[in-house]
Scaffold this motif. Structure first.
Motif, PDB file in Angstrom:
ATOM      1  N   TYR A   1      43.010  11.118  57.363  1.00 24.37           N
ATOM      2  CA  TYR A   1      43.818   9.950  57.008  1.00 24.37           C
ATOM      3  C   TYR A   1      44.724  10.216  55.787  1.00 24.37           C
ATOM      4  N   LEU A   2      44.781  11.469  55.364  1.00 28.02           N
ATOM      5  CA  LEU A   2      45.702  11.858  54.286  1.00 28.02           C
ATOM      6  C   LEU A   2      46.743  12.816  54.836  1.00 28.02           C
ATOM      7  N   GLU A   3      47.997  12.500  54.590  1.00 24.92           N
ATOM      8  CA  GLU A   3      49.113  13.362  55.007  1.00 24.92           C
ATOM      9  C   GLU A   3      49.903  13.763  53.757  1.00 24.92           C
ATOM     10  N   LEU A   4      50.191  15.051  53.621  1.00 24.72           N
ATOM     11  CA  LEU A   4      50.971  15.571  52.492  1.00 24.72           C
ATOM     12  C   LEU A   4      52.323  16.047  52.997  1.00 24.72           C
ATOM     13  N   GLU A   5      53.391  15.628  52.293  1.00 26.44           N
ATOM     14  CA  GLU A   5      54.754  15.949  52.722  1.00 26.44           C
ATOM     15  C   GLU A   5      55.427  16.874  51.711  1.00 26.44           C
ATOM     16  N   LEU A   6      56.137  17.870  52.252  1.00 32.28           N
ATOM     17  CA  LEU A   6      56.939  18.779  51.425  1.00 32.28           C
ATOM     18  C   LEU A   6      58.305  18.892  52.073  1.00 32.28           C
ATOM     19  N   THR A   7      59.382  18.743  51.262  1.00 30.14           N
ATOM     20  CA  THR A   7      60.724  18.809  51.832  1.00 30.14           C
ATOM     21  C   THR A   7      61.034  20.212  52.328  1.00 30.14           C
ATOM     22  N   GLU A   8      61.901  20.280  53.336  1.00 33.01           N
ATOM     23  CA  GLU A   8      62.221  21.563  53.954  1.00 33.01           C
ATOM     24  C   GLU A   8      62.820  22.552  52.953  1.00 33.01           C
ATOM     25  N   SER A   9      63.687  22.069  52.072  1.00 30.94           N
ATOM     26  CA  SER A   9      64.336  22.968  51.111  1.00 30.94           C
ATOM     27  C   SER A   9      63.335  23.580  50.146  1.00 30.94           C
ATOM     28  N   GLN A  10      62.211  22.879  49.899  1.00 28.34           N
ATOM     29  CA  GLN A  10      61.202  23.402  48.980  1.00 28.34           C
ATOM     30  C   GLN A  10      60.374  24.523  49.598  1.00 28.34           C
ATOM     31  N   LEU A  11      60.421  24.650  50.918  1.00 28.52           N
ATOM     32  CA  LEU A  11      59.605  25.667  51.581  1.00 28.52           C
ATOM     33  C   LEU A  11      60.015  27.084  51.185  1.00 28.52           C
ATOM     34  N   LEU A  12      61.279  27.252  50.795  1.00 28.30           N
ATOM     35  CA  LEU A  12      61.770  28.595  50.478  1.00 28.30           C
ATOM     36  C   LEU A  12      61.446  29.015  49.061  1.00 28.30           C
ATOM     37  N   ASP A  13      60.859  28.134  48.259  1.00 27.96           N
ATOM     38  CA  ASP A  13      60.566  28.486  46.876  1.00 27.96           C
ATOM     39  C   ASP A  13      59.615  29.667  46.781  1.00 27.96           C
TER      40      ASP A  13
END
Length: 616
Positions: A481-493
């Motif tokens: 019941y917990l979902e964590l979101e990360l923006t697509e642009s942050q994936l390349l960090d």
């Protein structure tokens, strides 16, 4: 002045008797060389000399001969006409002449004594009056190389008071001078880049300020900070980061030949001083040219790196009246350029100063808001298109300021990311969302999934997995019941690190989502490697539905691609019925937006759950 050197100091301090002993040995060595015989010590005459006296004198001669040859300083014995009677190995070594080339020749015949000969009119009277002279000369080796030399001369007189010998102690100061030059260089220049350091820059700035005041000239200061350099340092290591700094320094030097001083102040901060400038337009051209040259890709041990920089420009006397203000203003302008996204330059202005002051005050107030629990969490419902019911909600932070009222997230989220405050804010939202979701379940309401946005700052800290595990245990919320979101642009960090973190979170049972999909630069090969469950289509594409065929085509493609990878799709920013109908026709899984509901507080969301409202 150097006040004595080791071996020569010992010899001078032993008195005239020791000199006479040395001279006796030296004279005997000269005679032996002329006769071609070995240089063993002579036997003293036995006439009327007790055995003990002979042993004592022999030991004294042996000691004198040892000191003479083993001394690290050069020793030369001269007669009153400055003819060399004996020379030790040290002098032979650093002068470049063999002993045989020197003994028996006058000093005036050798190139190695040119400076001494030039100073002879000064040296000779002092020797005659004081029996000693010392000073620094620049002499010549046999190869023609010049070297600094410290020379000490001592006169030896006979019983009648006439000069019988002159003893010269000579030291090669080359190594000492190189060491001193090295120290001077390190005092004023940065060892890594070779640029001026902070100390020298400050001196140059003060000098330029004095010239400007006397000649009514203008100064311009460029304050430069590399963008995201800490990330590069953390990812590639300090050695590669140092290579980047070295190459950046070279590019600065080549790109700015007209600059009066280029300095590395600290870390990835540089400063450029123009003692005078033609106009603001010329400075803008210089800054634009520099940004372009810094932005060219760098190859560092197989890594292609693109470096950008933020620059602030301040002027004296146009904007500043003193040096301290000039530096402060250029730094403020640089921070403004960085705040606007980096890779640009800003001139200082008083409006910018006002804006900077406001941001500083806001930062202090935000720190206080965290400490005093002024932050709250609102929830924007997510609707399942298959059932028409709410099955999730995105947790969003809100700030209720005691005086300012509700502060828009856009006014403080970016500031929180810049200052690192996003870490404690993100942890607060995570804890509150998990606690509230569990509270709704305890009230008998249908379980829903709560989504919490992650920041790169949280990922870099390396404590995210343990934090999530701890929060789930403390709140009692089931991981699904917990979902964590990360923006697509942050994936390349830091791709590999994020993949590892996502895998660990997935093993906990937590749901993972890529937010703002379609706006970043990550490739499909990366998407396959990330252990995610949801893809959220960015609202910029959803807004074009019903108006722009290209946005509709992109939205269709994202939904089809995600489903082919067995991922769920969420569309955000849904505000119109035509958008909802299109997404339902394309079999999008979930939607959120103002058409469904605005973000609401926990109590209002609880009421929606109780009513079991059907949105379709």
């Amino acid at each position: 002045m150097i006040q004595g050197l080791s071996a020569s100091g010992v010899l001078i301090g032993t008195g005239l008797g020791f000199f006479l002993t040395v001279l006796g040995v030296a004279g005997w060595q000269v005679n032996q060389r002329r006769r071609g015989k070995s240089q063993s010590l002579p036997t003293l005459p036995e006439a009327q000399s007790p055995a003990a006296e002979r042993l004592r004198e022999a030991e004294q001669r042996r000691l004198a001969a040892t000191v003479f040859e083993a001394a690290s300083e050069g020793i030369v014995i001269l007669d009153p006409d400055y003819r060399m009677l004996a020379v030790n190995q040290a002098f032979s070594r650093f002068s470049g002449y063999a002993v045989e080339e020197l003994v028996g020749r006058r000093v005036s015949e050798l190139a190695c004594s040119r400076d001494a000969l030039r100073h002879f009119p000064v040296i000779q009277p002092v020797l005659e009056q004081q029996d000693r002279w010392q000073g620094e000369l620049v002499e010549t080796r046999k190869t023609g190389e010049l070297y600094p030399q410290w020379l000490q001369l001592k006169v030896v007189r006979d019983d009648d008071g006439h000069i019988s010998h002159i003893v010269a102690f000579v030291s090669d100061l080359s190594a000492r001078r190189r060491s001193e030059a090295r120290v001077r260089h390190l005092t004023h220049f940065d060892e890594l880049t070779g640029l001026a350091n902070r100390l020298l820059f400050k001196e140059r700035l003060e000098e330029a300020n004095q010239r400007a005041r006397q000649g009514a000239r203008n100064l311009a200061l460029l304050y430069i900070n590399l963008d995201r350099f800490k990330l590069l340092n953390d990812s590639l290591g300090s050695e590669l980061a140092d290579q980047v700094l070295h190459k950046v320094a070279r590019r600065l030097t080549k790109a700015l030949p007209e600059a009066d001083t280029i300095a590395r102040l600290s870390g990835d901060e540089f400063a450029v001083l123009f003692d005078s400038y033609a106009s603001l337009t010329s400075l803008a051209r210089v800054a634009t040219r520099l940004l372009a040259k810094l932005g060219r890709p760098l190859m560092i041990e197989g890594h292609e790196l693109v470096i950008s920089a933020s620059m602030g420009i301040s002027l004296l006397p146009d904007s500043a009246r003193d040096i301290a203000t000039l530096v402060s203003q250029s730094n403020q302008a640089m921070l403004q350029a960085k705040h606007l996204g980096g890779g640009s330059f800003q001139f200082f202005s008083h409006s910018l100063q006002h804006s900077t002051l406001e941001r500083l005050q806001l930062e202090n107030q935000l720190r206080k808001a965290i400490a005093e629990q002024q932050l709250t969490v609102f929830y924007q419902p997510k609707m399942c298109l298959a059932t028409g019911r709410m099955n999730g909600a995105e947790a969003l932070v809100r700030w209720d300021h005691p005086q300012l009222g509700s502060v828009p997230p856009g006014d403080f989220i970016g500031l929180a990311e810049e200052t690192g405050l996003i870490g404690p804010i993100g942890e607060f939202v995570l804890r509150e969302a998990c606690r509230q979701a569990c509270q709704w379940q305890r009230e008998g309401l249908a379980p829903i999934r709560v989504s919490v946005n992650l920041s790169v700052h949280q990922l870099r800290q390396g404590k995210l997995v343990s934090l999530v595990r701890q929060v789930l245990e403390e709140s009692g919320l089931a991981p699904q019941y917990l979902e964590l979101e990360l923006t697509e642009s942050q994936l390349l960090d830091s791709v590999e690190s994020i993949i590892s973190t996502f895998e660990q979170l997935h093993q906990l049972g937590v749901k993972l989502a890529i937010d703002d999909f379609g706006t970043g630069y990550s490739s499909l090969s990366y998407l396959k490697r990330f252990a995610v469950d949801y893809v959220k289509i960015d609202q910029t594409f959803i807004r074009g539905v019903g108006r722009c065929a290209e946005d509709e085509a992109i939205t269709k493609a994202i939904i089809a691609m995600a489903h082919s990878l067995e991922l769920m799709v969420v569309a955000e920013g849904v505000e119109e019925d035509v958008q909802l109908a299109f997404l339902k026709a394309q079999q999008c899984d979930e939607v959120q937006g103002y058409l469904i509901s605005r973000p609401i507080n926990a109590a209002a969301l609880g009421d929606l759950l109780r009513s079991d409202v059907v949105f379709l």
